[in-house]
Design an enzyme around this catalytic site. Structure first.
Site, PDB file in Angstrom:
ATOM      1  N   GLY A 258     -48.376  14.601 -25.846  1.00 47.81           N
ATOM      2  CA  GLY A 258     -49.969  14.197 -26.028  1.00 47.81           C
ATOM      3  C   GLY A 258     -50.931  15.120 -26.575  1.00 47.81           C
ATOM      4  N   SER A 259     -52.107  15.236 -26.080  1.00 46.77           N
ATOM      5  CA  SER A 259     -53.097  15.771 -26.717  1.00 46.77           C
ATOM      6  C   SER A 259     -53.030  17.104 -27.189  1.00 46.77           C
ATOM      7  CB  SER A 259     -54.320  15.530 -26.070  1.00 46.77           C
ATOM      8  OG  SER A 259     -55.524  16.257 -26.487  1.00 46.77           O
ATOM      9  N   SER A 260     -53.581  17.607 -28.120  1.00 47.24           N
ATOM     10  CA  SER A 260     -53.611  18.810 -28.683  1.00 47.24           C
ATOM     11  C   SER A 260     -54.689  19.906 -28.052  1.00 47.24           C
ATOM     12  CB  SER A 260     -54.094  18.937 -30.077  1.00 47.24           C
ATOM     13  OG  SER A 260     -55.395  18.241 -30.294  1.00 47.24           O
TER      14      SER A 260
END
Lengths: 386, 129
Positions: free
Chosen positions: B58-60
């Site tokens: 998922g998110s960086s």
């Protein structure tokens, strides 16, 4: 260690070019080792995440304030959304502390020479460089969009790897930067898909794919569906690229049919209806603002509807008259921020949110702690306007 | 042992999950508790554990969460993954949390509650105590 550094890069890693460079090279080396890269290559554009105070917190704010004293970006560097729109922040119940910490983060990035674009759709508001150009995009939907639709090359960067690339102008030459074919094909079997279907397909693809996947059985997609696919995929996995088509004959095949779609829906849809509507995660571009105006045909929303877009889009939309029309329909238009990890929706005030975004749904549910009601835009307009 | 991504030496108790972790939004950056109701470790804190999980997803921005939990003294002592991902690799690099990637076979041999010694400089980096 597989990664080979030049003499200058070695010297930076040893700290001979200062602490900032040493930190940046330590991050690049970990990135290179993680992705089996053999060397670093120059990049032309970095897009950074880690801007919203709600996501990076005090530790992140202090870190950025500290490095911004000496760090300067070497290449064109753009920025993800922050926590609010300064034009209407007083309409929302945010603390003084939140606002001042957010402005400190904004200031740190500007001091480092970053363009304050506050957008998760850089591919829609900036000129796209020539095909094959190496870039470093954090923001998962933007990395996937860059690799899959824009002909650019990027890793699925982390906030720190993109920051290290911005400061050094380099990134490891990892497999996603080379021409490699995916080893898995997802066969799209659902008929008459809308943007919500594509968001769920993306979420499924992120779970089963590794670095990249083929997707077959997909016809024409509008821009909204393309962005939903990228947003969904970036949320669930490590996958950073898709290629339309069947792939090579030996490719493993996985179907995305009604059952797989239902599983994603059941995981993320937790309410029958929402107290308010959010549109934008990823943020809406001008084309989607225009489409929304035309779909509304003069009707108004029966409940609050928050629309998130980049400032550049809001300004254009105002000149063309879309903003007036959307405000007449009862929409709150917010620039510089996004649904994803927004501090503007709080579970003390809101039980459930209606959205067409799979990415938005995941973070609203897990981070904001509110229930989510998933619907495609056409259904939202049918049910929630008069 | 397939790869050493962040060097270090530590000793502690294994907390294992067969689910991947999206650090942004599903790990509380102050307490290190997992907030995703669909996650195997829901409600548990990853603080001071040797966290064994397939990979970050998922998110960086999850890299900042790793840095934050370290700053708030709620981070794992070390992490052991099956697959390297950039969010975890760079978060651990900046927060100085030892991180290794192991083979599928080694991964399946870990169980919650095991006491282990991790020393990335040793010829056998993982020792069961």
């Amino acid at each position: 260690m597989l990664l080979e550094l030049t003499k200058e890069e070695e010297s930076a890693l040893k700290g001979e070019q200062g602490e900032i460079m040493q930190m940046a090279y330590r991050i690049l080396v970990a990135t290179g080792e993680a992705t089996d890269a053999e060397r670093l290559v120059p990049i032309e554009w970095a897009h950074l995440s880690g801007v919203n105070y709600n996501t990076i917190g005090d530790a992140g704010e202090e870190f950025l304030a500290s490095i911004s004293k000496n760090a300067r970006v070497k290449v064109k560097t753009t920025l993800n959304p922050m926590g609010f729109d300064i034009d209407n922040v007083s309409d929302y119940n945010l603390s003084e502390n939140f606002i001042s910490k957010q402005l400190s983060i904004k200031n740190s990035y500007e001091t480092m020479g970053v363009t304050p674009s506050f957008s998760c759709i850089p591919y829609e508001i900036f000129d796209i460089p020539n095909p094959g150009t190496q870039v470093s995009f954090a923001e998962s939907n933007a990395a996937i969009h860059a690799n899959s639709f824009d002909g650019l090359k990027t890793n699925k960067e982390s906030a720190f790897s993109a920051l290290a690339s911005a400061i050094t102008g380099k990134s490891p030459y990892s497999s996603l930067r080379k021409e490699e074919s995916p080893d898995l094909t997802i066969r799209m079997k659902v008929d008459n898909p809308n943007e919500l279907t594509f968001g769920m397909l993306g979420f499924f693809a992120g779970k089963v794919g590794n670095n990249s996947v083929n997707i077959s059985g997909v016809g024409e997609m509008d821009r909204r569906s393309c962005k939903a696919l990228c947003g969904g995929m970036g949320t669930s996995g490590t996958c950073a690229k898709f290629v339309f088509g069947d792939g090579e004959p030996g490719c493993e095949k996985v179907d995305f049919d009604k059952k797989e779609m239902q599983n994603v829906h059941d995981e993320l849809n937790t309410a029958e209806k929402g107290d308010l509507i959010t549109l934008g995660s990823p943020q809406l571009g001008l084309e989607e603002m225009s489409d929304l105006v035309h779909k509304l045909k003069g009707r108004s929303f029966k409940k609050r509807c928050m629309i998130f877009c980049p400032r550049a889009v809001k300004e254009q939309a105002r000149k063309i008259g879309y903003t007036n029309e959307l405000e007449r329909a009862g929409c709150e238009i917010l620039s510089d921020c996004c649904t994803c990890l927004t501090p503007l929706i709080c579970k003390d005030d809101v039980d459930a949110v209606t959205t067409n975004s799979i990415k938005g749904a995941f973070y609203l549910k897990n981070s904001n702690g509110v229930d989510v009601n998933l619907k495609p835009l056409s259904q939202i307009i049918e049910d929630e306007t008069r | 042992m397939r790869k050493i991504l962040v060097k270090g030496k530590t000793q502690g108790t294994v907390l294992k999950s067969n689910d991947s972790i999206n650090f942004l939004g599903t790990v509380d950056k102050k307490t290190g508790k997992i907030t995703d109701k669909n996650h195997e470790l829901y409600g548990q804190s990853i603080k001071d554990s040797i966290l064994v999980f397939p990979s970050g997803v998922g998110s960086s921005v999850g890299a900042y969460t790793i840095y934050s939990i370290k700053s708030n003294n709620s981070a794992p002592l070390a992490m052991i993954c099956q697959k390297a991902d950039l969010t975890v690799a760079t978060g651990c690099a900046l927060a100085d949390i030892p991180l290794v990637v192991v083979s599928d076979e080694e991964f399946s041999s870990f169980h919650t509650g095991q006491q282990i010694l991790l020393d990335t400089e040793s010829p056998n980096p993982v020792t069961l105590l």
